[in-house]
Every structure is written in C-alpha cells, then in structure tokens.
Design an enzyme around this catalytic site. Structure first.
Site, PDB file in Angstrom:
ATOM      1  CB  CYS A 174      -4.212  -3.645   5.902  1.00 46.59           C
ATOM      2  SG  CYS A 174      -4.575  -1.957   4.861  1.00 46.59           S
ATOM      3  CG  HIS A 204     -10.223  -3.233   5.604  1.00 51.67           C
ATOM      4  ND1 HIS A 204      -9.321  -3.788   6.435  1.00 51.67           N
ATOM      5  CD2 HIS A 204      -9.367  -2.658   4.309  1.00 51.67           C
ATOM      6  CE1 HIS A 204      -8.099  -3.403   6.095  1.00 51.67           C
ATOM      7  NE2 HIS A 204      -7.996  -2.816   4.889  1.00 51.67           N
ATOM      8  CD  GLU A 205     -10.415  -2.112   0.733  1.00 51.66           C
ATOM      9  OE1 GLU A 205      -9.905  -1.127   0.523  1.00 51.66           O
ATOM     10  OE2 GLU A 205     -10.009  -3.229   1.271  1.00 51.66           O
ATOM     11  CG  HIS A 251      -8.118   1.643   3.257  1.00 52.19           C
ATOM     12  ND1 HIS A 251      -6.785   2.059   3.655  1.00 52.19           N
ATOM     13  CD2 HIS A 251      -8.073   0.215   3.237  1.00 52.19           C
ATOM     14  CE1 HIS A 251      -6.329   1.090   3.889  1.00 52.19           C
ATOM     15  NE2 HIS A 251      -6.977  -0.282   3.702  1.00 52.19           N
TER      16      HIS A 251
END
Length: 161
Positions: free
Chosen positions: A89, A131-132, A135
């Site tokens: 990351c 993953h995004e 976030h």
C-alpha cells in the site's frame, strides 16, 4: 493536474470513511485529475482519494497500462474463489504482506458526466478494486491480515512510522 503527496499510516483521514460525492463540480474534476496524475507512475496500482487527504468516495487505478477512475464506487461482487499473494500500500510504504482477496471483483459507480460505470476484473485488478474500496471505507489492508501476521506487521509499522 497536480501530483499529490501520499498520506501514510497514522493519518486519521485513512481511518475515516469517505463521504459520497453528491455534486460533480470543479473540486471533484480537480480531484479526479490529481488522482490520475498521482497514480500514473511505475509501481502504483491504485489510489483512493483519502490517500491524498481528500475524504471523498473516489479512486483511480493504473493496471497493466489501463488508467481509470470511478466516483462513489460500491463493491457489488467478490468471488468466493480466493487469490493469495503479497499486498502492499502506498500509505504503508515498503511493506508487503500475504493478503487473501477474492480472485474476481466488480465495482459499480459513476463517471464525471454522472454516467454509470462498471469496473471488474480478476487477479491484480480484482485486488486493486477491493483494496481501494477498503480505503474509502476507512480500512487499511493490514486489518485483513491473518492474526499472527497482523501482529508482526503492526510492530513493524510502530517502528517505522
């Protein structure tokens, strides 16, 4: 367009769920431009708005020469079939840990014209989408690690950051 600095672990913006984009205005257009410019560098697969300090639901990707973005993304499908692999990351620089993700993922959102967007893929693209979206929900990939690995990772994070 502006290349933006990346916020790193410990910054509260990374742990706060991002706000929905309710109007596409100059600020949102500038954000997308900055996301695209900042993610368009070797070794960068994805970048969420909060990683550049903006708490809005948007991210950009740079996967195998495909550069794009999505506003107000929602992860609508993740395969039960998993992929294993090291994940890193930009907000936890230099650290890579084995992270289990769905082999396939699909995200729905909008573009700058307010049109519907569907982004889907397998492998690295699937990992990036998951993953995004994490976030944008205020979650770092470290929270997805197996307990023993997470414990080790958090010790390293405390020492480095």
């Amino acid at each position: 367009m502006a290349f933006r600095d990346i916020r790193v672990v410990g910054d509260p913006v990374l742990r706060t769920p991002c706000d929905e984009i309710t109007a596409i205005d100059g600020r949102v257009r500038s954000l997308v431009s900055d996301l695209l410019e900042t993610v368009d560098h070797d070794g960068r697969a994805g970048l969420a708005a909060n990683q550049i300090g903006v708490s809005m639901r948007a991210f950009a990707w740079n996967i195998e020469g495909d550069l794009g973005y999505v506003l107000n993304p929602r992860l609508v499908e993740v395969s039960e079939d998993a992929q294993e692999g090291d994940e890193g990351c930009l907000s936890v620089p230099g650290l890579f840990y084995p992270t289990r993700r769905g082999r396939y993922a699909r995200v729905e959102g909008t573009d700058l014209d307010g049109g519907s967007v569907v982004v889907e893929g397998e492998g690295l693209m699937a990992r990036c989408l998951q993953h995004e979206c994490d976030h944008l929900d205020g979650r770092l990939y470290l929270s997805r690690l197996e307990p023993a690995v997470r414990k080790e990772a958090l010790w390293v994070v405390r020492d480095r950051f």
